[in-house]
Design an enzyme around this catalytic site. Structure first.
Site, mmCIF file in Angstrom:
data_model
loop_
_atom_site.group_PDB
_atom_site.id
_atom_site.type_symbol
_atom_site.label_atom_id
_atom_site.label_comp_id
_atom_site.label_asym_id
_atom_site.label_seq_id
_atom_site.Cartn_x
_atom_site.Cartn_y
_atom_site.Cartn_z
ATOM 1 N N SER A 408 0.822 -1.210 0.000
ATOM 2 C CA SER A 408 0.000 0.000 0.000
ATOM 3 C C SER A 408 0.857 1.262 0.000
ATOM 4 O O SER A 408 0.331 2.345 -0.183
ATOM 5 C CB SER A 408 -0.963 -0.002 1.186
ATOM 6 O OG SER A 408 -0.280 -0.251 2.366
ATOM 7 N N HIS A 429 -2.730 -2.703 -5.894
ATOM 8 C CA HIS A 429 -3.055 -2.427 -4.500
ATOM 9 C C HIS A 429 -4.558 -2.570 -4.266
ATOM 10 O O HIS A 429 -5.348 -1.744 -4.709
ATOM 11 C CB HIS A 429 -2.569 -1.006 -4.139
ATOM 12 C CG HIS A 429 -2.961 -0.580 -2.769
ATOM 13 N ND1 HIS A 429 -3.338 0.703 -2.465
ATOM 14 C CD2 HIS A 429 -3.068 -1.287 -1.611
ATOM 15 C CE1 HIS A 429 -3.653 0.775 -1.187
ATOM 16 N NE2 HIS A 429 -3.495 -0.413 -0.649
ATOM 17 N N GLU A 441 -6.048 -0.084 -7.002
ATOM 18 C CA GLU A 441 -5.064 0.901 -7.466
ATOM 19 C C GLU A 441 -3.940 0.136 -8.159
ATOM 20 O O GLU A 441 -3.140 -0.515 -7.486
ATOM 21 C CB GLU A 441 -4.492 1.630 -6.241
ATOM 22 C CG GLU A 441 -4.718 3.105 -6.231
ATOM 23 C CD GLU A 441 -4.218 3.743 -4.929
ATOM 24 O OE1 GLU A 441 -4.287 4.950 -4.840
ATOM 25 O OE2 GLU A 441 -3.756 3.035 -4.007
ATOM 26 N N ASN A 479 -3.660 6.392 -0.230
ATOM 27 C CA ASN A 479 -2.985 6.473 1.066
ATOM 28 C C ASN A 479 -2.120 7.714 1.204
ATOM 29 O O ASN A 479 -1.924 8.230 2.304
ATOM 30 C CB ASN A 479 -2.171 5.202 1.333
ATOM 31 C CG ASN A 479 -3.080 4.065 1.768
ATOM 32 O OD1 ASN A 479 -4.142 4.299 2.348
ATOM 33 N ND2 ASN A 479 -2.707 2.839 1.460
#
Ligand code: 3HC
Length: 693
Positions: A408, A429, A441, A479
């Site tokens: 991540s 991800h 992602e 993130n």
């Protein structure tokens, strides 16, 4: 008739065919053609009944969304449907595929409906911030009754043909060929001398104010913040307040008013953006995706298990590799338990569960990935361990096998180097729980081959995900933006904002939960570990705002230990935690901080503009190639409310000048280290533009 609607006569039955790819939406040409077809049918003495059907993979899937916001060219859909309704010879809709919104309304205005067995029916208007505008609420409620209509229209979920038949919305489900069945149905009507049967002639079902009350309460909870579902209740109620024709006029007015309203504009933006993001700019259509006949997953923790389940559910064989026999047994047990509980809830058939399990080949040997075409790595988030795994994967798999990391935030370039197959290496991800969350992602590193990008985008869609492409940076899109929000939340706590006040501001904005409650859900130990991994680059102030570490040291890891920022009961219901208040006060005293009153507006702007500013940097750096990628990722990955359109669209609505001025104020108050405006934001604001132009 015209280029999209044709009229032919077969044995006394008029055959009206709509052919308007991709989804036969009721564009101007379809409305005009249909209107003319009804007129021609009315004057065609040889035509005794008419069948309306569509070419391609679906019946009309709704009004043409692309025409919304432009002046509507006549005839409007309700007028066309009125002509169908008032025709004095019977009209049968032959429907297949997705019979949605305006398409469902076309079918309901026809006097009879014959459906293909696999047709799906629904009113998705609320998902676009709208109410049905061409009679759906009024014809629907008269045919299906109040309770089912409320559910159908306020929730916007599709139903099967057999369910639609059981509700009285369909007259016949065709067993064989749909067109044949519909023509036979029409011939029977003629033979039996049956004329039109108009939904508007049926009485309204008995009013039940309790049903409306219950719906209002549950929508207030489940669809908090959204205007359309409540408006849909109002639209259904019109049938009790005025005659059928007047209700149709008012329903259409409501729909038009809502098309112009901000929530619908935002939701339509997200609808279009979700279709845009899967098309990668600069990736030629000639680049064919690689064939993925077998996938592999290495690392069977929570994420790895979810990924295995998502792949197996899509019908793709998958080799699941664990570190050792104990981890393998635990993963097997956990996956079987999760699937069994879905079967117990009636959401999965036992034989489908069995098929999914059969598709999983279990192993503890990396060599068993030799025949995989794509391997997704989901081992511990530790760059040293991942490097080793990629080095081993580079040897254990054949060249051409795609090697994807589910990390991540770690550096995909480092993994590409370790694999010695940079052209095959990329990121995929997933979000937790990976078998449920829609966002994927995908990450393109510098050396990732174009056909690998094409493959992971296509594969994402195959396994039911919404793939968004990101470049390499710490935390990728979601993130990276989230980390700025978390940092700001901790700073706000240090300055005196109460945790519940911070969280409530974002819940009021429309997020499912605030940043601190999210920390409790994800686990404060996880958050503390992520902070520890970044401590070398952290500022003194970031290190000082060490609330996750303090909570972890006190054994309060969040929901899983019954206590974190909040206290949790056995049903995981949160309440204020006095220890948190004491922790914050002691923290302030220890560091000589003065707590102050902080208004909701400041909390909201600091949390949200921190993300907008980071989004602008992500865009400027080319990590995301379009603002759509960011909006779609944040809506689907972080629960940013879709009805605001996502961070970049929302910022455009506020005006980038206002956003920039506010950020500059925070820069003065908080320091340039935290609030330097993105150069792109400055440029666009100066030019009076938005992220979308
Ligand atoms: N109007 C215009 N274009 C539409 C459209 C619509 N209603 N629905 C889909 N499209 C376009 C998409 O933008 C896409 O275009 P692209 O190829 O250029 O990207 C193309 O059709 C294919 O769509 P999908 O990629 O979504 O294809 P799928 O096969 O996955 O899904 C679908 C098909 C289930 C029909 C899905 O597209 C969908 O849910 N469409 C929206 C349906 C809808 O919301 N209808 C209600 C509209 S509002 C209304 O009818 C108001 C009325 O009450 C007056």
């Amino acid at each position: 008739m015209n280029e999209v609607v044709s009229y032919e006569l077969h044995d006394g039955i008029a055959d009206v065919l709509i052919d308007n790819p991709p989804v036969n939406a009721t564009s101007h040409a379809v409305r005009a053609g249909l209107d003319e077809a009804v007129r021609r049918f009315g004057g065609d003495a040889d035509a005794k009944a008419m069948v309306v059907r569509c070419a391609g993979k679906t019946f009309v899937a709704g009004a043409d969304i692309k025409e919304f916001g432009r002046p509507a060219l006549p005839p409007p859909l309700p007028d066309v449907l009125k002509a169908i309704d008032h025709c004095d010879k019977p009209i049968v809709a032959a429907v297949h595929g997705t019979v949605l919104g305006g398409g469902f309304e076309v079918a309901l205005a026809c006097h009879y409906r014959v459906a293909a067995a696999d047709a799906r029916f629904g009113f998705p208007e609320v998902k676009l911030g709208l109410v049905p505008g061409a009679g759906g609420t009024q014809r629907g409620v008269r045919l299906a009754g109040l309770a089912d209509t409320i559910t159908l229209i306020t929730e916007g979920k599709p139903i099967s043909a057999s369910k639609a038949e059981a509700m009285g919305l369909v007259d016949e489900v065709a067993q064989g060929d749909l067109v044949e069945a519909a023509r036979a149905f029409a011939r029977r009507l003629v033979a039996e001398g049956k004329g039109p049967r108009r939904a508007g002639d049926l009485p309204m079902p008995t009013d039940d104010p309790d049903l409306f009350d219950k719906a209002r309460k549950s929508l207030g909870r489940e669809m908090r913040g959204q205007e359309a579902p409540m408006k849909a209740l109002e639209a259904i109620r019109l049938g009790y307040e005025m005659d059928f024709e007047s209700a149709l006029v008012r329903e259409y007015e409501m729909c038009k008013e809502m098309i112009a309203a901000p929530q619908s504009r935002a939701l339509r933006h997200i609808f279009a953006a979700e279709r845009e993001v899967v098309k990668v700019p600069g990736l030629s259509a000639d680049v064919a995706p690689r064939d993925i006949k077998r996938a592999g997953v290495i690392g069977l923790g929570v994420m790895g298990r979810g990924i295995v389940m998502a792949i197996a559910a899509a019908g793709i064989p998958v080799t699941a590799v664990a570190a050792d026999a104990d981890h393998l047994a635990a993963a097997q047990k956990a996956i079987t338990k999760m699937l069994s509980s879905t079967v117990d809830k009636g959401r999965l058939k036992q034989d489908e569960m069995d098929r999914r399990l059969e598709r999983i080949q279990w192993s503890v040997a990396i060599e068993d990935l030799a025949d995989a075409d794509l391997v997704i790595e989901a081992v511990t988030e530790d760059i040293a361990i991942k490097r080793e795994v990629f080095a081993a994967l580079g040897k254990a798999t054949r060249p051409g096998t795609i090697l994807a990391s589910n990390t991540s935030f770690l550096d995909i370039e480092a993994l590409a180097k370790a694999s010695q197959r940079s052209e095959d290496t990329c990121g995929m991800h997933f979000f937790n729980p990976a078998h449920i969350m829609r966002l994927l992602e995908n990450v393109r590193a510098a050396g990732t081959a174009p056909d690998v990008v094409a493959t992971i985008m296509a594969f994402g869609k195959t396994i039911g995900k919404l793939p968004v492409l990101s470049g390499v940076c710490e935390g990728f899109i979601v993130n990276r933006m989230l980390s700025k929000r978390s940092r700001e939340a901790f700073f706000l706590v240090e300055e005196g904002a109460a945790p519940a006040a911070i969280d409530n501001v974002l819940v009021d904005y429309g997020f499912p939960m605030g940043p601190l409650a999210l920390g409790d859900l994800a686990g404060l130990d996880v958050q503390a570990a992520a902070r520890a991994s970044r401590k070398d680059s952290a500022t003194a102030r970031e290190l000082r705002a060490d609330f996750p570490e303090q909570l972890v040291a006190a054994g309060r890891l969040g929901q899983k230990t019954g206590s974190g920022w909040y206290s949790y009961d056995e049903n995981r219901k949160a309440s204020a935690n006095e220890d948190t208040t004491r922790m914050i006060a002691a923290h302030a005293e220890r560091h000589g901080l003065t707590l102050r009153d902080i208004g909701d507006q400041e909390v909201r702007e600091r949390l949200l503009f921190a993300m907008v500013n980071e989004g602008a940097k992500i865009l400027d750096e080319g990590v995301a190639s379009r603002p759509q990628d960011i909006d779609v990722a944040m809506v689907n990955g972080l629960g940013w409310p879709a009805y605001t359109g996502g961070p970049m669209f929302w910022a455009d609505q506020l005006g980038l000048d206002h956003v920039l001025r506010t950020i500059e104020r925070f820069q003065d108050e908080q320091g340039a280290g935290y609030w330097t405006p993105s150069p792109l934001l400055v440029r666009l604001a100066e030019e009076g533009k938005g992220f979308y132009g």
